[in-house]
Design an enzyme around this catalytic site. Structure first.
Site, PDB file in Angstrom:
ATOM      1  N   PHE B 117      43.820  74.485  46.815  1.00  0.00           N
ATOM      2  CA  PHE B 117      44.775  75.548  46.508  1.00  0.00           C
ATOM      3  C   PHE B 117      46.004  74.937  45.860  1.00  0.00           C
ATOM      4  O   PHE B 117      46.297  73.751  46.055  1.00  0.00           O
ATOM      5  CB  PHE B 117      45.165  76.311  47.782  1.00  0.00           C
ATOM      6  CG  PHE B 117      44.891  77.785  47.694  1.00  0.00           C
ATOM      7  CD1 PHE B 117      43.601  78.261  47.658  1.00  0.00           C
ATOM      8  CD2 PHE B 117      45.939  78.708  47.619  1.00  0.00           C
ATOM      9  CE1 PHE B 117      43.341  79.625  47.554  1.00  0.00           C
ATOM     10  CE2 PHE B 117      45.691  80.067  47.522  1.00  0.00           C
ATOM     11  CZ  PHE B 117      44.389  80.528  47.488  1.00  0.00           C
ATOM     12  N   TRP B 156      53.454 106.244  62.255  1.00  0.00           N
ATOM     13  CA  TRP B 156      54.818 106.543  62.675  1.00  0.00           C
ATOM     14  C   TRP B 156      55.740 105.734  61.776  1.00  0.00           C
ATOM     15  O   TRP B 156      55.465 104.567  61.479  1.00  0.00           O
ATOM     16  CB  TRP B 156      55.055 106.154  64.138  1.00  0.00           C
ATOM     17  CG  TRP B 156      54.460 107.116  65.128  1.00  0.00           C
ATOM     18  CD1 TRP B 156      53.169 107.573  65.149  1.00  0.00           C
ATOM     19  CD2 TRP B 156      55.120 107.711  66.252  1.00  0.00           C
ATOM     20  NE1 TRP B 156      52.986 108.419  66.215  1.00  0.00           N
ATOM     21  CE2 TRP B 156      54.170 108.522  66.911  1.00  0.00           C
ATOM     22  CE3 TRP B 156      56.412 107.639  66.760  1.00  0.00           C
ATOM     23  CZ2 TRP B 156      54.474 109.255  68.054  1.00  0.00           C
ATOM     24  CZ3 TRP B 156      56.712 108.362  67.912  1.00  0.00           C
ATOM     25  CH2 TRP B 156      55.757 109.172  68.545  1.00  0.00           C
ATOM     26  N   GLN B 231      58.484  85.823  44.561  1.00  0.00           N
ATOM     27  CA  GLN B 231      57.374  85.100  43.936  1.00  0.00           C
ATOM     28  C   GLN B 231      56.553  85.983  43.002  1.00  0.00           C
ATOM     29  O   GLN B 231      56.132  87.080  43.377  1.00  0.00           O
ATOM     30  CB  GLN B 231      56.444  84.541  45.013  1.00  0.00           C
ATOM     31  CG  GLN B 231      55.261  83.776  44.437  1.00  0.00           C
ATOM     32  CD  GLN B 231      54.525  82.981  45.505  1.00  0.00           C
ATOM     33  OE1 GLN B 231      53.747  83.526  46.273  1.00  0.00           O
ATOM     34  NE2 GLN B 231      54.795  81.696  45.564  1.00  0.00           N
ATOM     35  N   HIS B 233      53.075  85.952  41.172  1.00  0.00           N
ATOM     36  CA  HIS B 233      51.785  85.270  41.185  1.00  0.00           C
ATOM     37  C   HIS B 233      51.316  85.149  39.743  1.00  0.00           C
ATOM     38  O   HIS B 233      51.400  86.119  38.991  1.00  0.00           O
ATOM     39  CB  HIS B 233      50.793  86.082  42.011  1.00  0.00           C
ATOM     40  CG  HIS B 233      49.551  85.329  42.349  1.00  0.00           C
ATOM     41  ND1 HIS B 233      48.607  85.004  41.419  1.00  0.00           N
ATOM     42  CD2 HIS B 233      49.107  84.823  43.532  1.00  0.00           C
ATOM     43  CE1 HIS B 233      47.623  84.337  42.010  1.00  0.00           C
ATOM     44  NE2 HIS B 233      47.903  84.211  43.287  1.00  0.00           N
ATOM     45  N   LEU B 243      45.740  91.613  42.089  1.00  0.00           N
ATOM     46  CA  LEU B 243      45.677  90.163  42.225  1.00  0.00           C
ATOM     47  C   LEU B 243      44.297  89.596  41.918  1.00  0.00           C
ATOM     48  O   LEU B 243      43.286  90.063  42.419  1.00  0.00           O
ATOM     49  CB  LEU B 243      46.045  89.791  43.670  1.00  0.00           C
ATOM     50  CG  LEU B 243      46.071  88.300  43.971  1.00  0.00           C
ATOM     51  CD1 LEU B 243      47.229  87.643  43.240  1.00  0.00           C
ATOM     52  CD2 LEU B 243      46.194  88.054  45.463  1.00  0.00           C
ATOM     53  N   GLU B 246      44.297  82.937  43.588  1.00  0.00           N
ATOM     54  CA  GLU B 246      44.458  81.542  43.192  1.00  0.00           C
ATOM     55  C   GLU B 246      43.184  80.737  43.473  1.00  0.00           C
ATOM     56  O   GLU B 246      42.941  79.693  42.874  1.00  0.00           O
ATOM     57  CB  GLU B 246      45.625  80.971  44.005  1.00  0.00           C
ATOM     58  CG  GLU B 246      46.066  79.601  43.594  1.00  0.00           C
ATOM     59  CD  GLU B 246      47.434  79.264  44.204  1.00  0.00           C
ATOM     60  OE1 GLU B 246      48.388  80.048  44.020  1.00  0.00           O
ATOM     61  OE2 GLU B 246      47.536  78.232  44.864  1.00  0.00           O
ATOM     62  N   ARG B 277      53.140  78.026  42.277  1.00  0.00           N
ATOM     63  CA  ARG B 277      53.024  79.306  41.578  1.00  0.00           C
ATOM     64  C   ARG B 277      54.173  79.578  40.612  1.00  0.00           C
ATOM     65  O   ARG B 277      53.973  80.140  39.538  1.00  0.00           O
ATOM     66  CB  ARG B 277      52.948  80.441  42.593  1.00  0.00           C
ATOM     67  CG  ARG B 277      51.590  80.499  43.248  1.00  0.00           C
ATOM     68  CD  ARG B 277      51.529  81.578  44.286  1.00  0.00           C
ATOM     69  NE  ARG B 277      50.172  81.618  44.842  1.00  0.00           N
ATOM     70  CZ  ARG B 277      49.823  82.314  45.903  1.00  0.00           C
ATOM     71  NH1 ARG B 277      50.737  83.033  46.544  1.00  0.00           N
ATOM     72  NH2 ARG B 277      48.591  82.314  46.338  1.00  0.00           N
ATOM     73  N   HIS B 345      54.493  89.322  43.655  1.00  0.00           N
ATOM     74  CA  HIS B 345      53.486  89.115  44.687  1.00  0.00           C
ATOM     75  C   HIS B 345      54.028  88.951  46.090  1.00  0.00           C
ATOM     76  O   HIS B 345      53.461  89.470  47.048  1.00  0.00           O
ATOM     77  CB  HIS B 345      52.677  87.872  44.304  1.00  0.00           C
ATOM     78  CG  HIS B 345      51.550  87.545  45.228  1.00  0.00           C
ATOM     79  ND1 HIS B 345      50.541  88.438  45.491  1.00  0.00           N
ATOM     80  CD2 HIS B 345      51.274  86.436  45.972  1.00  0.00           C
ATOM     81  CE1 HIS B 345      49.681  87.871  46.344  1.00  0.00           C
ATOM     82  NE2 HIS B 345      50.116  86.674  46.659  1.00  0.00           N
ATOM     83  N   TYR B 346      55.133  88.219  46.237  1.00  0.00           N
ATOM     84  CA  TYR B 346      55.537  87.832  47.594  1.00  0.00           C
ATOM     85  C   TYR B 346      57.039  87.632  47.669  1.00  0.00           C
ATOM     86  O   TYR B 346      57.670  87.189  46.716  1.00  0.00           O
ATOM     87  CB  TYR B 346      54.838  86.521  47.976  1.00  0.00           C
ATOM     88  CG  TYR B 346      55.131  86.068  49.387  1.00  0.00           C
ATOM     89  CD1 TYR B 346      54.374  86.548  50.456  1.00  0.00           C
ATOM     90  CD2 TYR B 346      56.169  85.169  49.654  1.00  0.00           C
ATOM     91  CE1 TYR B 346      54.644  86.146  51.747  1.00  0.00           C
ATOM     92  CE2 TYR B 346      56.443  84.763  50.951  1.00  0.00           C
ATOM     93  CZ  TYR B 346      55.670  85.252  51.997  1.00  0.00           C
ATOM     94  OH  TYR B 346      55.941  84.859  53.281  1.00  0.00           O
ATOM     95  N   ARG B 380      56.828  79.819  47.933  1.00  0.00           N
ATOM     96  CA  ARG B 380      55.783  79.646  48.936  1.00  0.00           C
ATOM     97  C   ARG B 380      54.512  79.103  48.297  1.00  0.00           C
ATOM     98  O   ARG B 380      54.153  79.505  47.193  1.00  0.00           O
ATOM     99  CB  ARG B 380      55.461  80.985  49.586  1.00  0.00           C
ATOM    100  CG  ARG B 380      54.270  80.935  50.521  1.00  0.00           C
ATOM    101  CD  ARG B 380      53.999  82.265  51.169  1.00  0.00           C
ATOM    102  NE  ARG B 380      53.503  83.279  50.260  1.00  0.00           N
ATOM    103  CZ  ARG B 380      52.237  83.394  49.866  1.00  0.00           C
ATOM    104  NH1 ARG B 380      51.316  82.535  50.285  1.00  0.00           N
ATOM    105  NH2 ARG B 380      51.862  84.368  49.060  1.00  0.00           N
TER     106      ARG B 380
END
Lengths: 231, 566
Positions: B117, B156, B231, B233, B243, B246, B277, B345-346, B380
């Site tokens: 990765f 809820w 981030q 991606h 997505l 990766e 990334r 993405h993040y 990240r």
């Protein structure tokens, strides 16, 4: 880009009225039914109500009946449908509002399946050959989208039937190489409202957007119970 | 109005929330755990995570390597003590899931298989095909059904937290199915509400990722941390933002420009497609900007080439990539390039916590993407986030349970709840003839995408901040068209938009104040990393006027910052 007509069968919970709304939207080759519904919600009718989230066929939120078939709206291309496109809430459930149905019954039944590994002794190291995982690969791919429940003729007339996705997950844990609750799980399968109520229409497996084959899982459970009773 | 009491209240039921619930529930079966989520747990966005979860399990690996990769990936903004704790607890979390039946991919010896990765120096990303998040979510959800002391409140929506003198004491929430407001009294609460993707036009995130938990905390005086780090991606589908994992590159896929060159060799000569990334996303941005992208109906893109991986690898290890390419892009990945472009993405930032998951408000915890511990710093690494949800979800669950065992309830006074009821029903639901929430959401998405994106500058950030302030003014004119109390998604979207505007304010203001480039925060007016002034976290506090920023030093244990190269 071309204009298409979408008819949405709706339910207004306050007046208990059932009615149909007609919308016209522009669709391109890659426009999904969900894209059209989002467009309607944002630009045409803020009251249209449906569930959705991931847009990629994995969260299981946007199950609905489209032109008579239970489908995920996010994976159904408008261009592949006959007009007018008719969108309805999933069959066999109580409707909360418009395309939103109440599927708490599934969660209750799922809990009865004990969908977790049960073991007497703690495991130290787990060795599982890739081929041993094959047996659970199919049923474990269930995303709980409820299309199989909407397609199942048995659940349609008898809601005490535990249902396809539920029993596929029961089979998934029963077959898990590290699970040790075979007896208990077969007992659950043998319940009067479980596998024996399935009359093998196979509609669940046809409806599954993830290729899960609940019909197969259920027939396997029947077979295992039958063999056990002969022993 | 009904009062509900629970020892530990968890908001959000994705990987972090479910893991926290299980942990709190098993610490003491007498503890009552309330698990509140605006969707059914299995709809949570964890479900969309594809590639895998990182941990040191293989004999060839070691904790220092995972720690250093994470710290380097973070562009040295991660707190190193938190990272050390994270890598130490990570293996046990993945092995727990293995015992709970998660079908991790196996190698030929029957052990858990790992894949490569981005930014990870060895293969340490464990996976279940390319549906790792799906399997984690469902395994945790199904496991949670074991515990009778977990009470779920599915669908809820939490509208506010109630805090008194720096201590959490309760919250208000709407039962979406019937539209009634309830209040909870709790000894402790954990915010596990995930990310913020809906602030951007192009995002891999689901519709539910509207940053609710961050805004809830921000509003009661808990600071948010490192909110400028968003981030992108590298490989999203153009237009849709969906997505492409990766793992496609981890398994050997290439990125190609319109000359069919593997352009990453210019930007990251050593790691190529498997650089961090932020590095890959900027590379794609420049390739496109300099005219080396392919032209498509959603603008220019680059190609992801997995043709050479062969049918078996694609079918077994990347089935979702194949499915997304075929269904959504109309591309046959065995024979064609998959069009990709960066997609939001993040969120690296989030509710500020220490490494115990505690926020500065006693009894209030946060975990997962909604939190910022920080192990992710300015960027990240892929496959650290699922693990983070597990590690810090469990930790926050444990600590919140302990807190609940040692503390009593504080009474929520009716007044506070009635004010909230008024704000929501009188102030928002009943308002007539205003503008629609979707109009403002479109505007917000445009601002964030264009001015608070991959490449930033001071002028545009200032404009964006001013525009967000204007949108906040405009929000006062928003009205709900659907007046029904039952399952009113028009209304819920207005409440979400209200939260999104606070989060947008925090992101943009933090970005404006960080006058350097680090990780995912890249400013052309300050293109260099500036350790002298900005080797710090930025805590942002809500005030009546402009937000307030405080600096917090980065914890450095063993690794001094160096230039980051891939």
């Amino acid at each position: 880009m071309s204009e298409v007509k979408i008819l949405v069968k709706r339910f207004d919970p306050d007046s208990k009225r059932v009615y149909t709304s007609e919308y016209k939207v522009l669709a391109e080759d890659d426009t999904m039914v969900l894209d059209a519904l989002i467009h309607i919600k944002n630009e045409i009718d803020r009251t249209l109500t449906f569930r959705y989230s991931c847009r990629m066929g994995i969260c299981g939120s946007c199950g609905m009946v489209i032109n008579g078939k239970p489908l995920l709206a996010c994976q159904t291309r408008i261009k592949e449908l006959k007009e007018p496109i008719v969108v309805e809430p999933l069959y066999n459930f109580n409707i909360i509002k418009d395309l939103v149905v109440d599927f708490d019954i599934f969660i209750d039944y799922l809990k009865e399946m004990k969908p977790y590994i049960i073991r007497q002794e703690e495991l130290k190291e787990i060795i599982i050959k890739p081929e041993e995982l094959e047996v659970i690969a199919n049923p474990s791919a269930c995303i709980n989208c409820m299309l199989c429940f909407a397609a199942c003729p048995v659940f349609g007339y008898d809601q005490t039937f535990k249902g396809p996705a539920t029993l596929a997950l029961l089979y998934r844990y029963l077959m898990d190489p590290i699970d040790q609750a075979e007896e208990e799980r077969l007992k659950i399968a043998n319940d009067k409202d479980a596998v024996w109520k399935c009359s093998f229409w196979g509609e669940c497996s046809n409806a599954c957007p993830k290729g899960v084959d609940p019909a197969f899982s259920i027939q396997r459970l029947k077979l295992m119970l039958a063999i056990k009773s002969l022993r | 109005m009904d009062k509900i009491k629970a020892d530990v209240i968890i908001i959000g039921a994705g990987a972090a929330g479910l893991r926290a619930a299980i942990e709190a529930a098993r610490i003491d079966s007498k503890l009552k755990i309330a698990l509140i989520s605006k969707v059914y747990p299995m709809r949570s966005h964890t479900v969309s995570a594809e590639g895998g979860a990182a941990a040191v399990i293989k004999e060839y690996d070691n904790l220092d390597s995972h720690a250093y990769d994470t710290i380097k990936g973070s562009d040295f903004l991660a707190d190193q003590d938190a990272v050390e704790l994270f890598v130490r607890l990570a293996p046990q979390e993945l092995l727990n899931l293995e015992k709970w039946g998660l079908p991790w991919a196996r190698d030929e010896n029957g052990k858990m298989a790992a894949r490569a990765f981005g930014g990870m120096s060895v293969k340490r990303t464990f996976f279940a095909a390319d549906k790792t998040g799906f399997y984690i979510l469902h395994t945790l959800f199904q496991r949670s059904l074991m515990y009778d002391n977990i009470e779920r409140y599915d669908e809820w929506f939490v509208t506010s937290l109630i805090v008194e003198k720096g201590r959490f004491k309760g919250l208000t929430a709407i039962d979406i199915k019937n539209g009634t407001l309830h209040y909870f009294e709790g000894k402790a609460a954990i915010i596990c509400t995930g990310g913020i993707g809906q602030l951007y036009k192009t995002t891999s995130n689901g519709a539910i990722n509207t940053g609710d938990g961050m805004a809830l905390a921000y509003r009661v005086g808990a600071p948010l941390k490192d909110m400028e780090f968003v981030q992108f991606h590298p490989t999203g589908l153009p237009g849709k933002g969906l997505l492409i994992t990766e793992a496609a590159r981890g398994e050997g896929g290439y990125l190609l420009n319109n000359r069919y060159e593997r352009f990453m060799k210019k930007y990251a000569p050593e790691k190529l497609e498997l650089a961090a990334r932020d590095v890959v996303s900027r590379a794609i941005y420049y390739e496109i900007k300099e005219g080396r992208g392919f032209e498509g109906k959603y603008g220019a893109y680059v190609g992801l080439d997995i043709r050479h991986l062969g049918k078996e690898v694609i079918e077994k290890k990347l089935p979702t990539v194949k499915e997304i390419a075929e269904k959504y892009a109309g591309v046959d990945p065995y024979n064609e390039l998959i069009p990709v472009r960066p997609t939001m993405h993040y969120m690296m930032g989030g509710v500020h916590t220490n490494k115990n998951g505690e926020t500065p408000i006693a009894g209030l915890y946060a975990a997962g993407e909604a939190a910022c511990v920080s192990i992710n710093g300015a960027n990240r690494l892929g496959s650290n986030s699922l693990t983070e949800c597990l590690v810090f979800g469990a930790l926050a669950g444990r600590n919140a349970a302990k807190f609940a065992l040692e503390h009593d309830y504080l009474e929520v006074n009716k007044e506070e709840v009635l004010n909230e009821e008024k704000r929501i029903f009188e102030g928002l639901l009943k308002k007539e003839n205003g503008i629609s929430a979707s109009e403002l959401i479109y505007e917000l998405k445009d601002i964030m995408e264009e001015k608070v994106g991959i490449i930033r500058n001071g002028k545009e950030l200032e404009e964006a901040f001013a525009s967000i302030m204007k949108l906040k003014e405009k929000f006062k004119q928003v009205s709900v068209v659907d007046k029904s109390k039952i399952y009113n998604t028009d209304f819920i979207q207005v409440l979400e938009l209200d939260f999104m505007l606070d989060v947008a304010e925090a992101i943009t203001y933090s970005a404006l104040k960080r006058k350097e480039s680090r990780g995912a925060h890249y400013r052309i007016d300050y293109p260099k990393r500036d350790d002298e002034h900005f080797l710090v976290h930025q805590l942002i506090y809500k005030t009546e006027y402009e937000p307030r920023i405080e600096f917090l030093p980065v914890v450095i244990t063993r690794w001094q910052p160096t230039e980051r190269k891939y």
